[in-house]
Design a protein around this motif. Sequence first.
Motif, mmCIF file in Angstrom:
data_model
loop_
_atom_site.group_PDB
_atom_site.id
_atom_site.type_symbol
_atom_site.label_atom_id
_atom_site.label_comp_id
_atom_site.label_asym_id
_atom_site.label_seq_id
_atom_site.Cartn_x
_atom_site.Cartn_y
_atom_site.Cartn_z
ATOM 1 N N VAL A 31 57.299 56.473 37.463
ATOM 2 C CA VAL A 31 56.627 56.555 38.712
ATOM 3 C C VAL A 31 57.408 57.668 39.581
ATOM 4 O O VAL A 31 58.548 57.584 39.590
ATOM 5 C CB VAL A 31 56.868 55.372 39.608
ATOM 6 C CG1 VAL A 31 56.515 55.326 40.996
ATOM 7 C CG2 VAL A 31 56.423 54.241 38.787
ATOM 8 N N VAL A 32 56.417 58.715 39.906
ATOM 9 C CA VAL A 32 56.965 59.833 40.639
ATOM 10 C C VAL A 32 57.106 59.484 42.227
ATOM 11 O O VAL A 32 55.974 59.156 42.596
ATOM 12 C CB VAL A 32 56.234 60.921 40.251
ATOM 13 C CG1 VAL A 32 57.123 62.346 41.014
ATOM 14 C CG2 VAL A 32 56.293 61.407 38.667
ATOM 15 N N THR A 33 58.067 59.819 42.734
ATOM 16 C CA THR A 33 58.098 59.594 44.158
ATOM 17 C C THR A 33 58.678 60.602 45.085
ATOM 18 O O THR A 33 59.191 61.441 44.468
ATOM 19 C CB THR A 33 59.309 58.328 44.612
ATOM 20 O OG1 THR A 33 60.485 58.708 44.060
ATOM 21 C CG2 THR A 33 58.928 57.069 43.784
ATOM 22 N N ALA A 34 58.149 60.662 46.404
ATOM 23 C CA ALA A 34 58.670 61.875 47.197
ATOM 24 C C ALA A 34 58.567 61.348 48.401
ATOM 25 O O ALA A 34 57.946 60.187 49.060
ATOM 26 C CB ALA A 34 57.712 63.076 46.961
ATOM 27 N N LYS A 35 59.118 62.007 49.500
ATOM 28 C CA LYS A 35 59.245 61.947 50.775
ATOM 29 C C LYS A 35 58.556 63.061 51.556
ATOM 30 O O LYS A 35 59.323 64.064 51.236
ATOM 31 C CB LYS A 35 60.470 61.447 51.477
ATOM 32 C CG LYS A 35 60.315 60.998 52.857
ATOM 33 C CD LYS A 35 61.548 60.435 53.310
ATOM 34 C CE LYS A 35 61.370 59.979 54.863
ATOM 35 N NZ LYS A 35 62.717 60.191 55.616
ATOM 36 N N VAL A 36 57.424 63.090 52.106
ATOM 37 C CA VAL A 36 56.639 64.160 52.812
ATOM 38 C C VAL A 36 56.733 63.895 54.144
ATOM 39 O O VAL A 36 55.950 62.748 54.723
ATOM 40 C CB VAL A 36 55.396 64.649 52.136
ATOM 41 C CG1 VAL A 36 54.837 65.823 52.875
ATOM 42 C CG2 VAL A 36 55.701 64.692 50.830
ATOM 43 N N GLY A 37 57.405 64.651 55.153
ATOM 44 C CA GLY A 37 57.336 64.068 56.431
ATOM 45 C C GLY A 37 58.089 62.842 56.653
ATOM 46 O O GLY A 37 59.351 62.572 55.885
ATOM 47 N N GLU A 38 57.422 61.985 57.149
ATOM 48 C CA GLU A 38 57.987 60.419 57.155
ATOM 49 C C GLU A 38 57.344 59.711 56.322
ATOM 50 O O GLU A 38 57.684 58.350 56.100
ATOM 51 C CB GLU A 38 57.744 59.848 58.509
ATOM 52 C CG GLU A 38 58.477 60.632 59.898
ATOM 53 C CD GLU A 38 60.148 60.450 59.432
ATOM 54 O OE1 GLU A 38 60.698 59.416 59.017
ATOM 55 O OE2 GLU A 38 60.672 61.541 59.193
ATOM 56 N N GLU A 39 56.326 60.106 55.286
ATOM 57 C CA GLU A 39 55.635 59.314 54.686
ATOM 58 C C GLU A 39 56.293 59.235 53.026
ATOM 59 O O GLU A 39 56.519 60.448 52.451
ATOM 60 C CB GLU A 39 54.321 59.873 54.532
ATOM 61 C CG GLU A 39 53.262 58.780 53.822
ATOM 62 C CD GLU A 39 51.858 59.294 53.598
ATOM 63 O OE1 GLU A 39 51.045 58.579 52.995
ATOM 64 O OE2 GLU A 39 51.401 60.111 54.346
ATOM 65 N N LEU A 40 56.445 58.083 52.569
ATOM 66 C CA LEU A 40 56.875 58.026 51.064
ATOM 67 C C LEU A 40 55.505 57.821 50.184
ATOM 68 O O LEU A 40 54.762 57.164 50.627
ATOM 69 C CB LEU A 40 57.610 56.612 51.017
ATOM 70 C CG LEU A 40 58.740 56.523 51.809
ATOM 71 C CD1 LEU A 40 59.549 55.094 51.705
ATOM 72 C CD2 LEU A 40 59.920 57.606 51.647
ATOM 73 N N VAL A 41 55.573 58.610 49.167
ATOM 74 C CA VAL A 41 54.557 58.545 48.256
ATOM 75 C C VAL A 41 55.017 58.360 46.932
ATOM 76 O O VAL A 41 56.058 58.715 46.591
ATOM 77 C CB VAL A 41 53.640 59.871 48.602
ATOM 78 C CG1 VAL A 41 52.716 59.880 49.678
ATOM 79 C CG2 VAL A 41 54.511 61.052 48.361
ATOM 80 N N GLY A 42 54.205 57.700 46.020
ATOM 81 C CA GLY A 42 54.757 57.441 44.730
ATOM 82 C C GLY A 42 53.317 57.254 44.014
ATOM 83 O O GLY A 42 52.378 56.497 44.406
ATOM 84 N N LEU A 43 53.223 57.580 42.589
ATOM 85 C CA LEU A 43 52.213 57.144 41.797
ATOM 86 C C LEU A 43 52.462 57.104 40.215
ATOM 87 O O LEU A 43 53.712 57.681 39.877
ATOM 88 C CB LEU A 43 50.809 58.251 41.919
ATOM 89 C CG LEU A 43 51.238 59.465 41.226
ATOM 90 C CD1 LEU A 43 49.917 60.158 40.858
ATOM 91 C CD2 LEU A 43 52.111 60.626 41.672
ATOM 92 N N THR A 44 51.926 56.283 39.455
ATOM 93 C CA THR A 44 52.497 56.302 38.148
ATOM 94 C C THR A 44 51.992 57.256 37.207
ATOM 95 O O THR A 44 50.798 57.490 37.339
ATOM 96 C CB THR A 44 51.759 54.762 37.594
ATOM 97 O OG1 THR A 44 52.168 53.673 38.549
ATOM 98 C CG2 THR A 44 51.930 54.476 36.209
ATOM 99 N N VAL A 45 52.943 57.878 36.571
ATOM 100 C CA VAL A 45 52.546 58.687 35.658
ATOM 101 C C VAL A 45 53.211 58.806 34.304
ATOM 102 O O VAL A 45 54.188 58.254 34.020
ATOM 103 C CB VAL A 45 53.229 60.015 36.461
ATOM 104 C CG1 VAL A 45 53.530 61.308 35.415
ATOM 105 C CG2 VAL A 45 52.562 60.340 37.618
ATOM 106 N N ASN A 46 52.481 59.099 33.329
ATOM 107 C CA ASN A 46 52.580 59.139 31.900
ATOM 108 C C ASN A 46 52.773 60.642 31.451
ATOM 109 O O ASN A 46 52.856 60.751 30.193
ATOM 110 C CB ASN A 46 52.240 58.057 30.834
ATOM 111 C CG ASN A 46 50.766 58.401 30.585
ATOM 112 O OD1 ASN A 46 50.049 59.135 31.300
ATOM 113 N ND2 ASN A 46 50.299 57.707 29.514
ATOM 114 N N SER A 47 52.285 61.437 31.988
ATOM 115 C CA SER A 47 52.095 63.033 31.721
ATOM 116 C C SER A 47 53.716 63.489 31.598
ATOM 117 O O SER A 47 53.901 64.784 31.515
ATOM 118 C CB SER A 47 51.358 63.549 32.355
ATOM 119 O OG SER A 47 51.321 63.570 33.994
#
Length: 178
Positions: A31-47
């Motif tokens: 799962v790749v995660t990041a914080k952009v501004g105040e928003e947390l984002v993440g998605l499942t990744v097998n690449s």
Amino acid sequence: MESVPLHDADPAAEPLLFRKCLGQFATGVTVVTAKVGEELVGLTVNSFSSVSLTPPLILWSIAETSNSYAKFCVADRFTINVLADDQIWLSKHFGRSGPNKFASLSWTMGRNGTPVLNGVAAFFECSRESELRGGDHLILVGRVQRAVQFDRNTLLFAQGRYRIASDHPGENIAMAAT
Ligand SMILES: Cc1cc2nc3c(=O)[nH]c(=O)nc-3n(C[C@H](O)[C@H](O)[C@H](O)COP(=O)(O)O)c2cc1C
């Protein structure tokens, strides 16, 4: 040994067969995660894949159709969370689009200011090194600033299904004479 192929497809004409063929290559699940501004984002990744030890570089790719695509286009840091074999539910959770994916999850903020999920097998805190267009995906190359491993088994994904790694019985057998 010669064998009869299950499929022998033109990948441009038959993307589903192409996908099945790609599924013969086993991967882990991240799962790749990041914080952009105040928003947390993440998605499942097998690449996800390793690129280089020196310098320490990895890559992964994101589909332009992902809800979080625009966020990852501008994120200058991200964390690769390598899922453990009891975290299929996290793979399914982050494999769906939706708001507030981090609500009611157990996570901490990494040193690079991006979320680290609890219970993972390993995580890599990265800064964005470069990017490259690849068809309908964006390939992101990250420079690993921190690599952390836990004593947990890895979740695998192969042939379109979640798998568990176990030792191969042939591992310690001397190669048979041909
Ligand atoms: C096992 C697995 C592997 C996946 N690998 C990728 C990937 O490498 N790149 C990608 O863009 N999406 C991948 N996906 C699909 C995304 O996780 C899915 O589209 C997700 O909904 C994207 O979240 P978002 O729309 O909130 O950005 C994968 C899904 C699963 C279940």
